[in-house]
Design an enzyme around this catalytic site. Structure first.
Site, PDB file in Angstrom:
ATOM      1  N   GLU A 230       4.839  20.987  -1.263  1.00  0.00           N
ATOM      2  CA  GLU A 230       5.342  21.099  -0.023  1.00  0.00           C
ATOM      3  C   GLU A 230       6.486  21.860   0.176  1.00  0.00           C
ATOM      4  O   GLU A 230       7.607  21.591   0.899  1.00  0.00           O
ATOM      5  CB  GLU A 230       5.749  19.488   0.596  1.00  0.00           C
ATOM      6  CG  GLU A 230       5.846  19.316   1.899  1.00  0.00           C
ATOM      7  CD  GLU A 230       6.065  18.100   2.644  1.00  0.00           C
ATOM      8  OE1 GLU A 230       5.334  17.224   2.098  1.00  0.00           O
ATOM      9  OE2 GLU A 230       6.632  17.963   3.828  1.00  0.00           O
TER      10      GLU A 230
ATOM     11  N   HIS B 255       2.130   1.480   9.827  1.00  0.00           N
ATOM     12  CA  HIS B 255       2.382   2.942   9.369  1.00  0.00           C
ATOM     13  C   HIS B 255       1.530   3.720  10.390  1.00  0.00           C
ATOM     14  O   HIS B 255       1.633   4.913  11.414  1.00  0.00           O
ATOM     15  CB  HIS B 255       2.286   3.416   8.158  1.00  0.00           C
ATOM     16  CG  HIS B 255       2.498   4.992   7.939  1.00  0.00           C
ATOM     17  ND1 HIS B 255       3.512   5.525   8.212  1.00  0.00           N
ATOM     18  CD2 HIS B 255       1.410   5.962   7.519  1.00  0.00           C
ATOM     19  CE1 HIS B 255       3.334   7.235   8.024  1.00  0.00           C
ATOM     20  NE2 HIS B 255       2.035   7.230   7.653  1.00  0.00           N
TER      21      HIS B 255
ATOM     22  N   ASN C 158       2.104  16.128   8.047  1.00  0.00           N
ATOM     23  CA  ASN C 158       3.112  15.210   8.738  1.00  0.00           C
ATOM     24  C   ASN C 158       2.655  15.347   9.992  1.00  0.00           C
ATOM     25  O   ASN C 158       3.436  14.738  11.155  1.00  0.00           O
ATOM     26  CB  ASN C 158       4.457  15.754   8.676  1.00  0.00           C
ATOM     27  CG  ASN C 158       4.799  15.563   7.102  1.00  0.00           C
ATOM     28  OD1 ASN C 158       4.424  14.519   6.578  1.00  0.00           O
ATOM     29  ND2 ASN C 158       5.564  16.481   6.529  1.00  0.00           N
TER      30      ASN C 158
HETATM   31  N1  LIG Z   1       1.954   9.038  -1.603  1.00  0.00           N
HETATM   32  C1  LIG Z   1       1.602   9.546  -0.530  1.00  0.00           C
HETATM   33  O1  LIG Z   1       1.052  10.648  -0.320  1.00  0.00           O
HETATM   34  C2  LIG Z   1       1.512   8.566   0.706  1.00  0.00           C
HETATM   35  C3  LIG Z   1       0.892   9.122   1.958  1.00  0.00           C
HETATM   36  C4  LIG Z   1       0.698   8.034   2.938  1.00  0.00           C
HETATM   37  C5  LIG Z   1       1.299   6.935   2.796  1.00  0.00           C
HETATM   38  N2  LIG Z   1       1.864   6.593   1.709  1.00  0.00           N
HETATM   39  C6  LIG Z   1       2.625   5.085   1.473  1.00  0.00           C
HETATM   40  O2  LIG Z   1       1.478   4.372   1.528  1.00  0.00           O
HETATM   41  C7  LIG Z   1       1.986   3.086   2.030  1.00  0.00           C
HETATM   42  C8  LIG Z   1       0.907   2.335   3.088  1.00  0.00           C
HETATM   43  O3  LIG Z   1      -0.328   2.195   2.442  1.00  0.00           O
HETATM   44  P1  LIG Z   1      -1.257   0.934   2.976  1.00  0.00           P
HETATM   45  O4  LIG Z   1      -1.476   1.135   4.422  1.00  0.00           O
HETATM   46  O5  LIG Z   1      -2.250   0.899   1.979  1.00  0.00           O
HETATM   47  O6  LIG Z   1      -0.337  -0.192   2.747  1.00  0.00           O
HETATM   48  P2  LIG Z   1      -0.274  -1.467   1.650  1.00  0.00           P
HETATM   49  O7  LIG Z   1      -0.710  -0.909   0.156  1.00  0.00           O
HETATM   50  O8  LIG Z   1       0.701  -2.381   1.900  1.00  0.00           O
HETATM   51  O9  LIG Z   1      -1.749  -2.184   2.043  1.00  0.00           O
HETATM   52  C9  LIG Z   1      -1.836  -2.756   3.368  1.00  0.00           C
HETATM   53  C10 LIG Z   1      -2.221  -4.306   3.065  1.00  0.00           C
HETATM   54  O10 LIG Z   1      -3.703  -4.335   2.833  1.00  0.00           O
HETATM   55  C11 LIG Z   1      -3.812  -5.227   1.884  1.00  0.00           C
HETATM   56  N3  LIG Z   1      -5.014  -4.582   1.144  1.00  0.00           N
HETATM   57  C12 LIG Z   1      -5.148  -3.377   0.479  1.00  0.00           C
HETATM   58  N4  LIG Z   1      -6.524  -3.133   0.150  1.00  0.00           N
HETATM   59  C13 LIG Z   1      -7.009  -4.342   0.325  1.00  0.00           C
HETATM   60  C14 LIG Z   1      -8.424  -5.106   0.272  1.00  0.00           C
HETATM   61  N5  LIG Z   1      -9.313  -4.156  -0.267  1.00  0.00           N
HETATM   62  N6  LIG Z   1      -8.873  -6.079   0.814  1.00  0.00           N
HETATM   63  C15 LIG Z   1      -7.747  -6.969   1.286  1.00  0.00           C
HETATM   64  N7  LIG Z   1      -6.480  -6.527   1.412  1.00  0.00           N
HETATM   65  C16 LIG Z   1      -6.209  -5.280   1.183  1.00  0.00           C
HETATM   66  C17 LIG Z   1      -2.525  -4.889   1.103  1.00  0.00           C
HETATM   67  O11 LIG Z   1      -2.440  -6.128   0.316  1.00  0.00           O
HETATM   68  C18 LIG Z   1      -1.580  -5.059   2.224  1.00  0.00           C
HETATM   69  O12 LIG Z   1      -1.151  -6.442   2.698  1.00  0.00           O
HETATM   70  C19 LIG Z   1       3.326   3.252   2.725  1.00  0.00           C
HETATM   71  O13 LIG Z   1       4.527   2.881   1.741  1.00  0.00           O
HETATM   72  C20 LIG Z   1       3.269   4.708   2.558  1.00  0.00           C
HETATM   73  O14 LIG Z   1       4.752   5.195   2.317  1.00  0.00           O
HETATM   74  C21 LIG Z   1       1.909   7.206   0.510  1.00  0.00           C
HETATM   75 ZN   LIG Z   2       0.583   8.804   7.299  1.00  0.00          ZN
END
Ligand SMILES: NC(=O)c1ccc[n+]([C@@H]2O[C@H](COP(=O)([O-])OP(=O)(O)OC[C@H]3O[C@@H](n4cnc5c(N)ncnc54)[C@H](O)[C@@H]3O)[C@@H](O)[C@H]2O)c1
Ligand SMILES: [Zn+2]
Length: 373
Positions: free
Chosen positions: A241, A271, A249
């Site tokens: 980046e 998010h 972004n």
């Molecule tokens: N590393 C990167 O490049 C990057 C990019 C974007 C976001 N992120 C990060 O990702 C996070 C958000 O990720 P998210 O939206 O996956 O959130 P999360 O990991 O909290 O998952 C969302 C919810 O869904 C549930 N869940 C996930 N898979 C499931 C399934 N198959 N069945 C039932 N429940 C399930 C989880 O337990 C949780 O309650 C943030 O912390 C963000 O900062 C990182």
């Molecule tokens: Zn995002």
């Protein structure tokens, strides 16, 4: 399901290149896919309670089938899990299992688990192998690809971490069947984002096919593969980046401000919902700055609305702080360099660009005009 249903996207990073496999039934095949790339590996599976209940047994059976020994570390779900305390718990679990550098950490879960487990893999023994098994749509199209890992600090989100690329990403689309509908929709905002950044044909395809993406089947796999391809392209061009990767972004500057304004309370705004509103705002703001046509902003708003996503500040339940306070959240965001505001703006659908020196006064006026009051 047969292997033929699986799509493969390669992330082209030279000798660190890796495959993203996308399709149903991959948990059951996980052991074979991992052992083929990491012969003799043992594994620590990091997951959360929700995902463990639905998918841990299938993954473990898949590993056992190929002779991959594993231990599991099950954590509470939610953003709070991306903490120093949980990092220590994961590191300790990996060390207690006597895993070595040539063994692997497997992240089974959404972006929270992927970011945390990836960070642990990046620092234990100065870097162990890492495998992503993303189970949320957001994780399958975004967070599992590209090697950003980390945790939150009390001073802000994602402030502590390392770049550590996985050796393999197994995006089992069958796991999405247990994902709550709201989480699926939120992840869809990031899918639409790739079209809006630089793939206008993909955005048009989504306008036609989003219902099939939501209902599952080939269109869903296609949308995930297109998204991974889009992200892989950007990551291969700009892994750390220093330039183009910032385009990812789009929608995130306004979106992060709304997340901060709602104190990261997922009951009010998750998010992807913040990103949806942020993308619509980035297009509307670009039109206001005479950079893009208002018709394009209207098209973005209409698509997000059709897909059931929030698209304007008034859609955030529970009210928002005033425009000045929102601007202060934007100014705290990390995409501020030497006092000037940097935004991802657009010349139209699929024509986004990095705009440096965006006047804060224009942003403030825009926030005032669009504030629900
Ligand atoms: N590393 C990167 O490049 C990057 C990019 C974007 C976001 N992120 C990060 O990702 C996070 C958000 O990720 P998210 O939206 O996956 O959130 P999360 O990991 O909290 O998952 C969302 C919810 O869904 C549930 N869940 C996930 N898979 C499931 C399934 N198959 N069945 C039932 N429940 C399930 C989880 O337990 C949780 O309650 C943030 O912390 C963000 O900062 C990182
Ligand atoms: Zn995002």
């Amino acid at each position: 399901m047969t292997e033929a249903a699986t799509m493969t996207v390669e992330v082209g990073l030279g000798d660190r290149a890796y495959d993203i496999l996308i399709g149903p039934g991959l948990l059951a095949r996980s052991g074979a896919e991992i052992a083929r790339r990491l012969p003799g590996t043992r594994a620590a599976i990091v997951t959360d309670e929700n995902v463990a209940a639905a998918h841990l047994d299938t993954l473990k059976a898949g590993l056992v089938g190929a002779g991959v020994d594993s231990v599991d570390i099950v954590l509470p779900p939610g953003e709070k899990t991306k903490s120093f305390d949980r990092l220590q718990e994961v590191v300790d679990g990996v060390l207690a299992a006597r895993l070595e550098r040539r063994d692997c950490v497997i992240a089974l879960g959404g972006g929270v688990i992927g970011d945390l487990a990836g960070f642990a893999a990046g620092i234990v023994r100065r870097g162990m192998h890492f495998v992503q098994v993303p189970t949320s749509l957001l994780a399958q199209v975004d967070s599992s690809v590209g090697g950003k890992t980390g945790i939150n600090s009390p001073r802000g989100k994602n402030l502590v971490g390392v770049f550590h690329q996985p050796r393999l990403v197994l995006a089992d689309t069958g796991t999405l069947d247990t994902l709550p509908a709201r989480e699926f929709r939120a992840g869809y905002a990031e899918v639409a984002k790739y079209g809006l950044i630089d793939r206008p044909d993909f955005f048009a395809w989504l306008e036609e096919n989003w219902r099939e993406v939501f209902s599952g089947g080939p269109a869903r796999i296609e949308a995930i593969a297109q998204s991974c391809r889009a992200k892989a392209d950007v990551v291969a061009r700009d892994e750390f980046e220093t330039g183009d990767r910032a385009l990812l972004n789009l929608g995130h500057t306004f979106g992060h401000a709304l997340e901060a304004a709602t104190r990261y309370d997922g009951a009010r705004l998750v998010h992807g919902e913040g990103v949806a509103i942020g993308m619509a705002m980035a297009h509307r703001f670009s039109a206001r700055m005479n950079l893009a046509s208002p018709d394009d902003a209207a098209r973005v708003e209409a698509h997000l609305r059709a897909a059931g996503l929030p698209w304007r500040m008034a859609d955030v339940p529970g009210g928002l702080p005033d425009a000045e306070t929102l601007l202060s959240f934007i100014a705290q965001d990390k995409k501020v360099q030497r006092g000037a505001l940097t935004f991802i703006l657009t010349h139209g659908i699929g024509k986004s660009f990095i705009a440096k020196d965006v006047p804060a006064s224009e942003v403030l006026s825009f926030l005032r005009e669009n504030h629900p009051g």
